[in-house]
Scaffold this active site. Structure first.
Site, PDB file in Angstrom:
ATOM      1  N   GLN A   1       0.770  -1.252   0.000  1.00 36.85           N
ATOM      2  CA  GLN A   1       0.000   0.000   0.000  1.00 36.85           C
ATOM      3  C   GLN A   1       0.800   1.302   0.000  1.00 36.85           C
ATOM      4  O   GLN A   1       0.474   2.225  -0.733  1.00 36.85           O
ATOM      5  CB  GLN A   1      -0.957   0.020   1.210  1.00 36.85           C
ATOM      6  CG  GLN A   1      -1.896   1.189   1.181  1.00 36.85           C
ATOM      7  CD  GLN A   1      -2.809   1.316   2.384  1.00 36.85           C
ATOM      8  OE1 GLN A   1      -3.309   2.369   2.668  1.00 36.85           O
ATOM      9  NE2 GLN A   1      -3.047   0.245   3.100  1.00 36.85           N
TER      10      GLN A   1
ATOM     11  N   GLU B   1       1.197  -1.178   8.228  1.00 38.62           N
ATOM     12  CA  GLU B   1       0.400  -0.035   8.672  1.00 38.62           C
ATOM     13  C   GLU B   1       0.301   0.132  10.192  1.00 38.62           C
ATOM     14  O   GLU B   1       0.694   1.156  10.756  1.00 38.62           O
ATOM     15  CB  GLU B   1      -1.012  -0.190   8.071  1.00 38.62           C
ATOM     16  CG  GLU B   1      -2.061   0.765   8.600  1.00 38.62           C
ATOM     17  CD  GLU B   1      -1.819   2.202   8.168  1.00 38.62           C
ATOM     18  OE1 GLU B   1      -1.508   2.424   6.994  1.00 38.62           O
ATOM     19  OE2 GLU B   1      -1.941   3.107   9.006  1.00 38.62           O
TER      20      GLU B   1
ATOM     21  N   ASP C   1       0.546   3.807   5.965  1.00 40.56           N
ATOM     22  CA  ASP C   1       0.825   3.454   4.570  1.00 40.56           C
ATOM     23  C   ASP C   1       0.536   4.610   3.622  1.00 40.56           C
ATOM     24  O   ASP C   1       1.438   5.182   3.008  1.00 40.56           O
ATOM     25  CB  ASP C   1      -0.050   2.266   4.154  1.00 40.56           C
ATOM     26  CG  ASP C   1       0.562   0.947   4.595  1.00 40.56           C
ATOM     27  OD1 ASP C   1       1.771   0.916   4.836  1.00 40.56           O
ATOM     28  OD2 ASP C   1      -0.174  -0.034   4.699  1.00 40.56           O
TER      29      ASP C   1
ATOM     30  N   GLY D   1      -7.949  20.619  19.166  1.00 35.13           N
ATOM     31  CA  GLY D   1      -7.498  22.008  19.287  1.00 35.13           C
ATOM     32  C   GLY D   1      -8.158  22.717  20.453  1.00 35.13           C
ATOM     33  O   GLY D   1      -8.662  22.094  21.387  1.00 35.13           O
ATOM     34  N   GLY D   2      -8.162  24.030  20.405  1.00 36.01           N
ATOM     35  CA  GLY D   2      -8.698  24.820  21.509  1.00 36.01           C
ATOM     36  C   GLY D   2     -10.222  24.959  21.477  1.00 36.01           C
ATOM     37  O   GLY D   2     -10.807  25.679  22.282  1.00 36.01           O
TER      38      GLY D   2
HETATM   39  N1  CAO Z   1      11.725 -10.240  -9.119  1.00 35.90           N
HETATM   40  C1  CAO Z   1      12.398 -11.022  -8.236  1.00 35.90           C
HETATM   41  N2  CAO Z   1      12.316 -10.862  -6.904  1.00 35.90           N
HETATM   42  C2  CAO Z   1      11.522  -9.892  -6.472  1.00 35.90           C
HETATM   43  C3  CAO Z   1      10.786  -9.042  -7.324  1.00 35.90           C
HETATM   44  C4  CAO Z   1      10.916  -9.255  -8.709  1.00 35.90           C
HETATM   45  N3  CAO Z   1      10.284  -8.502  -9.597  1.00 35.90           N
HETATM   46  N4  CAO Z   1      10.080  -8.171  -6.571  1.00 35.90           N
HETATM   47  C5  CAO Z   1      10.363  -8.468  -5.292  1.00 35.90           C
HETATM   48  N5  CAO Z   1      11.208  -9.485  -5.213  1.00 35.90           N
HETATM   49  C6  CAO Z   1      11.796 -10.095  -4.023  1.00 35.90           C
HETATM   50  C7  CAO Z   1      12.664  -9.156  -3.245  1.00 35.90           C
HETATM   51  O1  CAO Z   1      13.908  -9.013  -3.870  1.00 35.90           O
HETATM   52  C8  CAO Z   1      12.738  -9.845  -1.900  1.00 35.90           C
HETATM   53  O2  CAO Z   1      13.688 -10.849  -1.959  1.00 35.90           O
HETATM   54  P1  CAO Z   1      14.898 -11.016  -0.872  1.00 35.90           P
HETATM   55  O3  CAO Z   1      14.263 -10.973   0.464  1.00 35.90           O
HETATM   56  O4  CAO Z   1      15.476 -12.336  -1.217  1.00 35.90           O
HETATM   57  O5  CAO Z   1      15.822  -9.902  -1.045  1.00 35.90           O
HETATM   58  C9  CAO Z   1      11.383 -10.538  -1.819  1.00 35.90           C
HETATM   59  O6  CAO Z   1      10.782 -10.411  -3.112  1.00 35.90           O
HETATM   60  C10 CAO Z   1      10.426 -10.030  -0.783  1.00 35.90           C
HETATM   61  O7  CAO Z   1      10.439  -8.619  -0.666  1.00 35.90           O
HETATM   62  P2  CAO Z   1       9.996  -7.961   0.721  1.00 35.90           P
HETATM   63  O8  CAO Z   1      10.855  -8.505   1.822  1.00 35.90           O
HETATM   64  O9  CAO Z   1       9.971  -6.502   0.563  1.00 35.90           O
HETATM   65  O10 CAO Z   1       8.499  -8.494   0.861  1.00 35.90           O
HETATM   66  P3  CAO Z   1       7.755  -9.115   2.127  1.00 35.90           P
HETATM   67  O11 CAO Z   1       6.420  -9.527   1.629  1.00 35.90           O
HETATM   68  O12 CAO Z   1       8.537 -10.131   2.835  1.00 35.90           O
HETATM   69  O13 CAO Z   1       7.602  -7.858   3.118  1.00 35.90           O
HETATM   70  C11 CAO Z   1       6.852  -5.654   3.721  1.00 35.90           C
HETATM   71  C12 CAO Z   1       6.599  -6.916   2.894  1.00 35.90           C
HETATM   72  C13 CAO Z   1       5.828  -4.615   3.329  1.00 35.90           C
HETATM   73  C14 CAO Z   1       6.732  -5.975   5.211  1.00 35.90           C
HETATM   74  C15 CAO Z   1       8.279  -5.135   3.429  1.00 35.90           C
HETATM   75  O14 CAO Z   1       8.422  -4.980   2.049  1.00 35.90           O
HETATM   76  C16 CAO Z   1       8.591  -3.832   4.130  1.00 35.90           C
HETATM   77  O15 CAO Z   1       8.856  -3.778   5.332  1.00 35.90           O
HETATM   78  N6  CAO Z   1       8.610  -2.725   3.358  1.00 35.90           N
HETATM   79  C17 CAO Z   1       8.955  -1.404   3.856  1.00 35.90           C
HETATM   80  C18 CAO Z   1       7.867  -0.822   4.688  1.00 35.90           C
HETATM   81  C19 CAO Z   1       6.562  -0.711   3.930  1.00 35.90           C
HETATM   82  O16 CAO Z   1       6.462  -0.170   2.868  1.00 35.90           O
HETATM   83  N7  CAO Z   1       5.520  -1.194   4.565  1.00 35.90           N
HETATM   84  C20 CAO Z   1       4.177  -0.958   4.056  1.00 35.90           C
HETATM   85  C21 CAO Z   1       3.549  -2.159   3.643  1.00 35.90           C
HETATM   86  S1  CAO Z   1       1.857  -1.843   3.295  1.00 35.90           S
HETATM   87  O17 CAO Z   1       1.086  -2.169   4.734  1.00 35.90           O
END
Ligand code: CAO
Length: 477
Positions: free
Chosen positions: A68, A190, A219, A298-299
């Site tokens: 998001q 979030e 988000d 606020g106030g």
């Molecule tokens: N091709 C190949 N690999 C890909 C890819 C693509 N096109 N797109 C993503 N990936 C891979 C990434 O390289 C990553 O791999 P590694 O861990 O091996 O490096 C993997 O997909 C997972 O990515 P991620 O760790 O970002 O995803 P997740 O689902 O585990 O975590 C989230 C999700 C949101 C917790 C994390 O991305 C995060 O903390 N982001 C920053 C904060 C944020 O934006 N949070 C808001 C989320 S909305 O509520």
């Protein structure tokens, strides 16, 4: 009169343009803006307002976002006219395509409402050929936006050094959960941000637990902050000719939105927070800002009051603000004209310890009217009130449709759906809301744009860099 003499500014702009051309070989040529007076400022457009393109026309965004926060940012940029190219993992795509699905086989509303006006290309960013395509995209685009977990972009080989070397003009914008510090490596969603940013501890009722809000301030709020950072960096690039890193930590974004509570934390040192209803109720304050229920921030004391029909309708409520200048009008409306002169009620300080009784009395009146009747009666005499609108009422509200804030879009696999249009309205950059793309819908189109021939595209397809290994081809989720 226009002069042809080149100023320092136009010279440096020309130099920046020249060096950019070397790097962004694939960028299509844009016509040079005609200068009016030699200071580099283009003549005002002769086109009518709303017909001179969009604010971010010409800006290309490599959108590496998911879930998001990041998609909120890039959708706003797309609404403003940027060409947003969303890179997704072949066969899978943004995880939200399949989350909270309401229509079998169609992209979820979670995805469609955050990815309008974008194009989708599938690329395996860890495949050697995928890396090569990404290198071209980095040269082609102005901004890379990502919200992967900390370190994920680097693990793909897309370090700042690499990107900056490949395209010195590229802006690299990231959302992370936390800024540098003890939690910088944490994954964040979030509600984690709402809690860590100070919102949850100050939301809810005093006697209850901390509460998260329905508005996605962690988000969507952070995505909005990031969009501001990107547009500012684009503006600075006009002068410097170089990109920069833009970081928005979700904790920081939430705290920025909760700043009035940090204000109150500091006020606590100097005495009780008199506008909080617990002051009037004689409940002592602790060391930290307490939860204040529905007290106004606020106030101007305000509360949520029941309206006619509250017994059956959970949204038959109104927010009522007892703004000092209209106190007399409030007294007349609720049938308490004597409060206008009674020293216990006539001034704001006198009223503070009696807020519970005052709002209870106002509520006896609001309970005899619907929330919309209260709106009409109070607004006629400038008393600020707000009906508690349900999402059903918002979805059906004609004025929000007319302004383009709520928009109906047609989608090839799900049919018609509602989305939120651009909340920012501009007189010369009119937003047209378009449906979200299917997974990989524009893969071939974008590859051709990047200079790949038809044969190259076939080879790339065969390499597995843009197709899901298990299916052999990219297709809609
Ligand atoms: N091709 C190949 N690999 C890909 C890819 C693509 N096109 N797109 C993503 N990936 C891979 C990434 O390289 C990553 O791999 P590694 O861990 O091996 O490096 C993997 O997909 C997972 O990515 P991620 O760790 O970002 O995803 P997740 O689902 O585990 O975590 C989230 C999700 C949101 C917790 C994390 O991305 C995060 O903390 N982001 C920053 C904060 C944020 O934006 N949070 C808001 C989320 S909305 O509520």
């Amino acid at each position: 009169m226009a002069t042809k003499k080149k100023t320092k500014a136009t010279k440096s702009r020309a130099a920046a343009k020249k060096s950019a051309k070397k790097v962004v070989r694939l960028a299509t040529k844009k016509p040079a803006a005609k200068t009016a007076n030699g200071n580099g400022v283009p003549r005002p457009s002769t086109k009518p307002y709303g017909q001179a393109g969009k604010a971010l026309d010409g800006v290309r965004v490599l959108d590496f976002t998911h879930v998001q926060s990041g998609p909120t940012c890039t959708q706003l940029l797309a609404y403003m006219g940027a060409d947003v190219i969303k890179v997704e993992r072949p066969g899978v795509g943004d995880i939200t395509r399949g989350q909270l699905r309401d229509v079998k086989g169609a992209d979820s509303l979670y995805f469609t409402m955050l990815n309008g006006n974008k194009r989708s290309i599938t690329i395996d960013s860890k495949h050697p050929k995928g890396k090569e395509i990404l290198a071209r995209l980095i040269k082609y685009c102005d901004v890379l936006v990502e919200n992967f977990a900390p370190g994920a972009l680097d693990r793909m080989g897309l370090t700042w050094d690499y990107i900056h070397k490949t395209n010195p003009r590229m802006i690299v914008a990231s959302v992370k959960g936390f800024g540098p510090g003890p939690y910088e490596d944490c994954k964040v969603y979030e509600n984690v941000a709402q809690c860590a940013g100070g919102s949850a501890s100050t939301t809810g009722f005093r006697e209850g637990p901390p509460l998260v809000t329905g508005a996605q301030i962690g988000d969507s709020g952070t995505g909005l902050h990031l969009a501001f950072g990107i547009v500012s960096a684009l503006y600075q690039r006009v002068r410097t000719g170089r990109g920069q890193k833009v970081l928005c930590a979700m904790q920081d974004g939430v705290l920025n939105l909760a700043r009035v509570k940090l204000r109150d934390q500091q006020r606590l040192k100097h005495g009780p927070l008199t506008e909080y209803s617990q002051y009037g109720e004689g409940v002592p304050f602790g060391k930290a800002v307490p939860r204040a229920g529905n007290d106004s921030g606020g106030g101007q004391p305000g509360w949520i009051l029941k309206c006619k029909g509250w017994e059956e309708d959970p949204d038959a409520y109104i927010y009522f603000i007892t703004q000092a200048p209209v106190w007399g009008a409030i007294c007349d409306i609720i049938g308490k004209p004597e409060w206008k002169t009674d020293p216990d009620y006539a001034t704001p300080p006198a009223r503070l310890p009696r807020l519970k009784h005052i709002f209870g009395t106002i509520e006896e009146w609001t309970k005899t009217k619907t929330k919309f009747e209260v709106m009409d009666i109070c607004n006629a005499v400038d008393i600020p009130v707000g009906p508690i609108l349900s999402m059903k009422e918002i979805a059906e509200e004609p004025s929000l449709r007319q302004t383009g804030t709520v928009v109906e879009v047609d989608h090839p696999t799900r049919g018609k759906y509602l989305t939120v249009g651009n909340p920012v309205k501009m007189s010369d950059s009119i937003t047209e809301v378009k449906r979200s793309p299917l997974l990989g819908e524009h893969t071939e189109e974008i590859l051709r744009l990047l200079g790949y021939s038809g044969r190259d595209v076939d080879d790339i397809k065969a390499s597995g860099a843009i197709t899901a290994p298990e299916k052999g081809q990219a297709q809609a989720a």
